[in-house]
Design a protein around this motif. Sequence first.
Motif, PDB file in Angstrom:
ATOM      1  N   GLU A   1       0.789  -1.411  -0.046  1.00  0.00           N
ATOM      2  CA  GLU A   1      -0.180   0.078  -0.055  1.00  0.00           C
ATOM      3  C   GLU A   1       0.962   1.258   0.006  1.00  0.00           C
ATOM      4  OE1 GLU A   1      -3.145   0.142   2.738  1.00  0.00           O
ATOM      5  OE2 GLU A   1      -3.143  -2.124   2.976  1.00  0.00           O
ATOM      6  N   ALA A   2       0.577   1.972  -0.784  1.00  0.00           N
ATOM      7  CA  ALA A   2       1.325   3.437  -0.984  1.00  0.00           C
ATOM      8  C   ALA A   2       0.753   4.391   0.185  1.00  0.00           C
ATOM      9  CB  ALA A   2       0.838   4.104  -2.244  1.00  0.00           C
ATOM     10  N   ALA A   3       1.816   5.102   0.660  1.00  0.00           N
ATOM     11  CA  ALA A   3       1.609   6.123   1.626  1.00  0.00           C
ATOM     12  C   ALA A   3       0.874   7.102   1.117  1.00  0.00           C
ATOM     13  CB  ALA A   3       2.866   6.740   2.083  1.00  0.00           C
ATOM     14  N   PRO A   4      -0.391   7.990   1.844  1.00  0.00           N
ATOM     15  CA  PRO A   4      -1.114   9.089   1.385  1.00  0.00           C
ATOM     16  C   PRO A   4      -0.436  10.157   0.672  1.00  0.00           C
ATOM     17  CG  PRO A   4      -1.767   8.162   3.579  1.00  0.00           C
ATOM     18  CD  PRO A   4      -0.468   7.661   3.450  1.00  0.00           C
ATOM     19  N   ALA A   5      -0.805  10.278  -0.330  1.00  0.00           N
ATOM     20  CA  ALA A   5      -0.130  11.444  -1.146  1.00  0.00           C
ATOM     21  C   ALA A   5      -0.623  12.940  -0.301  1.00  0.00           C
ATOM     22  CB  ALA A   5      -0.626  11.527  -2.574  1.00  0.00           C
TER      23      ALA A   5
ATOM     24  N   ALA B   1      -6.633   9.382   1.320  1.00  0.00           N
ATOM     25  CA  ALA B   1      -6.068   8.063   1.629  1.00  0.00           C
ATOM     26  C   ALA B   1      -5.342   7.753   0.246  1.00  0.00           C
ATOM     27  CB  ALA B   1      -7.004   7.141   2.091  1.00  0.00           C
ATOM     28  N   ALA B   2      -4.525   6.727  -0.136  1.00  0.00           N
ATOM     29  CA  ALA B   2      -4.263   6.280  -1.022  1.00  0.00           C
ATOM     30  C   ALA B   2      -4.615   4.937  -1.343  1.00  0.00           C
ATOM     31  CB  ALA B   2      -2.755   6.451  -1.243  1.00  0.00           C
ATOM     32  N   ARG B   3      -4.976   4.572  -2.802  1.00  0.00           N
ATOM     33  CA  ARG B   3      -5.306   3.300  -3.087  1.00  0.00           C
ATOM     34  C   ARG B   3      -3.932   2.434  -3.007  1.00  0.00           C
ATOM     35  NH1 ARG B   3      -9.494   1.319  -6.126  1.00  0.00           N
ATOM     36  NH2 ARG B   3     -10.018   3.410  -6.806  1.00  0.00           N
ATOM     37  N   PRO B   4      -4.210   0.955  -2.798  1.00  0.00           N
ATOM     38  CA  PRO B   4      -2.887   0.334  -2.677  1.00  0.00           C
ATOM     39  C   PRO B   4      -2.294   0.196  -3.844  1.00  0.00           C
ATOM     40  CG  PRO B   4      -4.771  -0.802  -1.525  1.00  0.00           C
ATOM     41  CD  PRO B   4      -5.309   0.509  -2.203  1.00  0.00           C
ATOM     42  N   ALA B   5      -0.844   0.168  -3.878  1.00  0.00           N
ATOM     43  CA  ALA B   5      -0.127   0.203  -5.376  1.00  0.00           C
ATOM     44  C   ALA B   5      -0.574  -1.151  -6.024  1.00  0.00           C
ATOM     45  CB  ALA B   5       1.350   0.245  -5.012  1.00  0.00           C
TER      46      ALA B   5
ATOM     47  N   LEU C   1      -9.655   8.422  -3.435  1.00  0.00           N
ATOM     48  CA  LEU C   1      -8.998   7.204  -2.852  1.00  0.00           C
ATOM     49  C   LEU C   1      -9.065   6.724  -1.480  1.00  0.00           C
ATOM     50  CD1 LEU C   1      -6.177   7.428  -5.533  1.00  0.00           C
ATOM     51  CD2 LEU C   1      -8.167   6.485  -5.804  1.00  0.00           C
ATOM     52  N   THR C   2      -9.721   5.750  -0.977  1.00  0.00           N
ATOM     53  CA  THR C   2      -9.977   5.473   0.222  1.00  0.00           C
ATOM     54  C   THR C   2      -9.122   4.238   0.857  1.00  0.00           C
ATOM     55  OG1 THR C   2     -11.799   4.119   0.244  1.00  0.00           O
ATOM     56  CG2 THR C   2     -11.825   6.718   0.150  1.00  0.00           C
ATOM     57  N   SER C   3      -9.184   3.726   2.044  1.00  0.00           N
ATOM     58  CA  SER C   3      -8.652   2.463   2.234  1.00  0.00           C
ATOM     59  C   SER C   3      -9.526   1.491   2.159  1.00  0.00           C
ATOM     60  CB  SER C   3      -8.165   2.597   4.038  1.00  0.00           C
ATOM     61  OG  SER C   3      -9.409   3.008   4.424  1.00  0.00           O
ATOM     62  N   SER C   4     -10.752   1.659   1.641  1.00  0.00           N
ATOM     63  CA  SER C   4     -11.552   0.681   1.363  1.00  0.00           C
ATOM     64  C   SER C   4     -11.988   0.832  -0.056  1.00  0.00           C
ATOM     65  CB  SER C   4     -12.872   0.701   2.205  1.00  0.00           C
ATOM     66  OG  SER C   4     -13.459   2.136   2.072  1.00  0.00           O
TER      67      SER C   4
ATOM     68  N   TYR D   1     -31.698   2.655   4.988  1.00  0.00           N
ATOM     69  CA  TYR D   1     -30.992   3.592   5.568  1.00  0.00           C
ATOM     70  C   TYR D   1     -29.775   3.921   5.028  1.00  0.00           C
ATOM     71  CZ  TYR D   1     -28.334   6.054   9.395  1.00  0.00           C
ATOM     72  OH  TYR D   1     -27.368   6.839  10.127  1.00  0.00           O
ATOM     73  N   GLY D   2     -29.300   5.097   4.729  1.00  0.00           N
ATOM     74  CA  GLY D   2     -28.153   5.185   4.103  1.00  0.00           C
ATOM     75  C   GLY D   2     -27.012   6.202   4.678  1.00  0.00           C
ATOM     76  N   ASN D   3     -25.699   5.924   5.257  1.00  0.00           N
ATOM     77  CA  ASN D   3     -24.958   6.713   5.689  1.00  0.00           C
ATOM     78  C   ASN D   3     -23.422   6.508   5.331  1.00  0.00           C
ATOM     79  OD1 ASN D   3     -23.995   8.738   7.371  1.00  0.00           O
ATOM     80  ND2 ASN D   3     -25.720   8.339   8.883  1.00  0.00           N
ATOM     81  N   TYR D   4     -22.451   7.195   5.746  1.00  0.00           N
ATOM     82  CA  TYR D   4     -21.031   6.968   5.340  1.00  0.00           C
ATOM     83  C   TYR D   4     -20.212   7.177   6.633  1.00  0.00           C
ATOM     84  CZ  TYR D   4     -20.060  11.829   5.243  1.00  0.00           C
ATOM     85  OH  TYR D   4     -19.601  13.125   5.789  1.00  0.00           O
ATOM     86  N   THR D   5     -18.881   6.644   6.445  1.00  0.00           N
ATOM     87  CA  THR D   5     -17.874   6.854   7.595  1.00  0.00           C
ATOM     88  C   THR D   5     -16.791   7.379   6.732  1.00  0.00           C
ATOM     89  OG1 THR D   5     -16.936   4.746   7.180  1.00  0.00           O
ATOM     90  CG2 THR D   5     -18.317   5.167   8.799  1.00  0.00           C
ATOM     91  N   SER D   6     -16.115   8.340   7.342  1.00  0.00           N
ATOM     92  CA  SER D   6     -14.956   9.110   6.853  1.00  0.00           C
ATOM     93  C   SER D   6     -13.712   8.039   7.235  1.00  0.00           C
ATOM     94  CB  SER D   6     -14.357  10.300   7.686  1.00  0.00           C
ATOM     95  OG  SER D   6     -14.256   9.995   8.970  1.00  0.00           O
ATOM     96  N   GLU D   7     -12.843   8.459   6.573  1.00  0.00           N
ATOM     97  CA  GLU D   7     -11.412   7.533   6.582  1.00  0.00           C
ATOM     98  C   GLU D   7     -10.876   7.413   8.140  1.00  0.00           C
ATOM     99  OE1 GLU D   7      -8.881   5.676   3.989  1.00  0.00           O
ATOM    100  OE2 GLU D   7     -11.188   5.662   3.765  1.00  0.00           O
TER     101      GLU D   7
END
Length: 377
Positions: free
Chosen positions: A86-90, A95-99, A196-199, A252-258
């Motif tokens: 996984e790449a470090a966050p730019a 977040a960065a998508r895994p390389a 680009l997230t960790s999920s 029911y819809g919702n979201y979470t941040s990184e």
Amino acid sequence: PSWLLFPRSTRLALRVSSKRTPPAARSAVWQSVLTRTLDRFLIDEQNLCTGFPAQGFLFCPLFRARQQAAQNHTGWQNRTPVPAPEAAPAAGRRAARPAAPTQPMPWAPPPQGPAPAAPVPGMYAYAKLYKNGAIAKDEKINVVVPTGNFGNILAAFYAKNMGLPIAKLICASNENKVLYDFFSTGTYDRNRDFILTSSPSMDILISSNLERLIYRIAGNDAEKNTKMMEELSTDGKYAITDEMRAQLADFYGNYTSEEETAKTIKKLYEDTGYIIDTHTAVAAGVYDKYKKDTGDTETKTVIASTASPFKFTRSVMDAIDPKYDAMGDFELVDELSRIGNVKVPQAIEEIRTAPVLHDTVCEVEEMPQVVKKFLGV
């Protein structure tokens, strides 16, 4: 209430609906799907369940068809994904998508859309709850699904319409929250920044399976459905009518941040010793928000656990403790195995010494020439 964690139904790597699939293989797979009994469902596709569930959790076996008749056909096996570095966050990114992995990934990508047997895991989960005395006959449950393409939550919607007693269908999104905004406003709008997230499996702005739900709430009107999809294609958005929105009352819809996703992983590990991946953490985080928003803390709830934490080792371990960021990829694998008390999946063990088969790197503009070189033309 008890949570019921179960791995999301692994879609058939063998595309049983494909005309290119030999009829005999299709028949064999469907025979396996239709005749497999509940008692033979598997606990976890990576054998992560130790047999001793963490306190407060019930585990539901995974529905998976073993394509034994097709195992000799290259690419049809249903395999466990291996971790990619996984790449470090730019700078400036959340977040960065895994390389891309330097090793071959022995995993066949799933077909688009829910598998024909996708509603089965929810049905099994309900049957298991009833068998264990956790719910009464016909008692309703909630279902939480982390999703970007709206496939598995659509399967839960179908299961509900087939008679499964489901109260709420809880749609969990990451920071690419196009589905959350849709359920909140009635407008689907993909005109936004892609994050680009960790999920990464949920990093989607066009949820192709939502079209199936739109068709249903449009009164099975193909022309109305087509018109909205054309608007999405040309304008990047469409809006449903008030009458159609009224039919979404069960969602029911919702979201979470990184940050919220990482905190969920950390808290669950500290509270129970159980380690979840980033996608499952999105679902667990949204479920917490659902309880706060609605006050519904009594309804038994099924949370779809969608992947092995070994697939997203760095993101998971960094969430537990930032000190792990200094470790290498396989060091993280071994440490996750140690603190989680789970065996490293065999596919990852094999990749430690697997030879590198492809190491070509090129710029975008060089791709046509590289492809021609591969083809020898």
